[in-house]
Write a protein that holds these residues in place. Structure first.
Motif, PDB file in Angstrom:
ATOM      1  N   LYS A   1       0.659  -1.102  -0.064  1.00 16.28           N
ATOM      2  CA  LYS A   1      -0.035  -0.121  -0.219  1.00 16.28           C
ATOM      3  C   LYS A   1       0.738   1.036  -0.046  1.00 16.28           C
ATOM      4  O   LYS A   1       0.384   2.210  -0.747  1.00 16.28           O
ATOM      5  CB  LYS A   1      -0.847   0.129   1.122  1.00 16.28           C
ATOM      6  N   TYR A   2       1.852   1.375   0.844  1.00 22.66           N
ATOM      7  CA  TYR A   2       2.501   2.465   0.980  1.00 22.66           C
ATOM      8  C   TYR A   2       4.008   2.729   0.501  1.00 22.66           C
ATOM      9  O   TYR A   2       4.554   3.753  -0.007  1.00 22.66           O
ATOM     10  CB  TYR A   2       2.524   2.829   2.590  1.00 22.66           C
TER      11      TYR A   2
ATOM     12  N   ASN B   1      -3.850  10.376   1.874  1.00 22.24           N
ATOM     13  CA  ASN B   1      -4.646   9.299   2.130  1.00 22.24           C
ATOM     14  C   ASN B   1      -3.850   8.400   2.846  1.00 22.24           C
ATOM     15  O   ASN B   1      -4.223   7.221   2.637  1.00 22.24           O
ATOM     16  CB  ASN B   1      -5.422   8.851   0.937  1.00 22.24           C
ATOM     17  N   LEU B   2      -2.990   8.566   3.810  1.00 15.86           N
ATOM     18  CA  LEU B   2      -2.377   7.791   4.671  1.00 15.86           C
ATOM     19  C   LEU B   2      -3.345   7.169   5.919  1.00 15.86           C
ATOM     20  O   LEU B   2      -3.992   8.003   6.380  1.00 15.86           O
ATOM     21  CB  LEU B   2      -1.142   8.312   5.407  1.00 15.86           C
ATOM     22  N   SER B   3      -3.278   5.837   6.173  1.00 15.17           N
ATOM     23  CA  SER B   3      -3.990   5.376   7.390  1.00 15.17           C
ATOM     24  C   SER B   3      -3.248   5.950   8.491  1.00 15.17           C
ATOM     25  O   SER B   3      -2.072   6.421   8.549  1.00 15.17           O
ATOM     26  CB  SER B   3      -3.814   4.006   7.443  1.00 15.17           C
ATOM     27  N   PHE B   4      -4.246   5.941   9.451  1.00 11.78           N
ATOM     28  CA  PHE B   4      -3.608   6.695  10.904  1.00 11.78           C
ATOM     29  C   PHE B   4      -2.265   5.957  11.585  1.00 11.78           C
ATOM     30  O   PHE B   4      -1.424   6.302  11.945  1.00 11.78           O
ATOM     31  CB  PHE B   4      -4.805   6.752  12.020  1.00 11.78           C
ATOM     32  N   ILE B   5      -2.483   4.442  11.223  1.00 12.69           N
ATOM     33  CA  ILE B   5      -1.265   3.735  11.668  1.00 12.69           C
ATOM     34  C   ILE B   5      -0.183   3.840  10.870  1.00 12.69           C
ATOM     35  O   ILE B   5       0.839   3.918  11.363  1.00 12.69           O
ATOM     36  CB  ILE B   5      -1.728   2.224  11.773  1.00 12.69           C
ATOM     37  N   TRP B   6      -0.103   4.013   9.562  1.00 13.29           N
ATOM     38  CA  TRP B   6       1.104   4.340   8.733  1.00 13.29           C
ATOM     39  C   TRP B   6       1.768   5.560   9.257  1.00 13.29           C
ATOM     40  O   TRP B   6       2.897   5.848   9.141  1.00 13.29           O
ATOM     41  CB  TRP B   6       0.614   4.133   7.380  1.00 13.29           C
ATOM     42  N   ARG B   7       0.813   6.761   9.295  1.00 12.94           N
ATOM     43  CA  ARG B   7       1.060   7.988   9.693  1.00 12.94           C
ATOM     44  C   ARG B   7       2.077   7.817  11.036  1.00 12.94           C
ATOM     45  O   ARG B   7       3.390   8.349  11.233  1.00 12.94           O
ATOM     46  CB  ARG B   7       0.304   8.892   9.806  1.00 12.94           C
TER      47      ARG B   7
END
Length: 119
Positions: free
Chosen positions: A84-85, A99-105
């Motif tokens: 995904k990232y 559009n990043l997920s909270f966890i990835w940030r």
């Protein structure tokens, strides 16, 4: 706490509650303020009580998740995050996008700690 970045205000509130407990404060009377929190949070070898700075501790716990992505690249979590990232890159070169997920940030926030230690 080990996956999510806690807000600075929440960490400060928790630290205040810990300090209040150690001072022995109650509603009707105040305890003795033995030392500043900065001194209490120093390592024991440097004369402190080794209380943790919760913001730094939280960042270290979140960094542990990033370290798992590096150490176990074939885990399900690592494969999903990579797909995904950072599909055409590495964990070290993954960029902050939209559009990043909270966890990835949060993992990117923790990556700062890993970079300081590893490189």
């Amino acid at each position: 706490m080990s996956v999510f970045k806690l807000s600075k205000g929440l960490c400060e509130d928790i630290q205040k509650a810990i300090a209040k407990f150690w001072r022995g404060s109650k509603k009707d009377r105040h305890g003795i303020h033995w030392s500043r929190w900065d001194n209490l949070s120093k390592a024991k070898s440097r004369g402190g009580m080794d209380f943790r700075d919760l913001t730094s501790f939280n960042q270290a716990l979140v960094a542990k998740q990033g370290w798992r992505l590096i150490r176990f690249p074939n885990s399900l979590m690592a494969r999903v995050m990579q797909a995904k990232y950072y599909k055409n890159s590495t964990f070290w070169n993954a960029k902050e996008g939209y559009n990043l997920s909270f966890i990835w940030r949060n993992i990117l926030w923790g990556r700062q700690v890993i970079k300081k230690v590893v490189r």
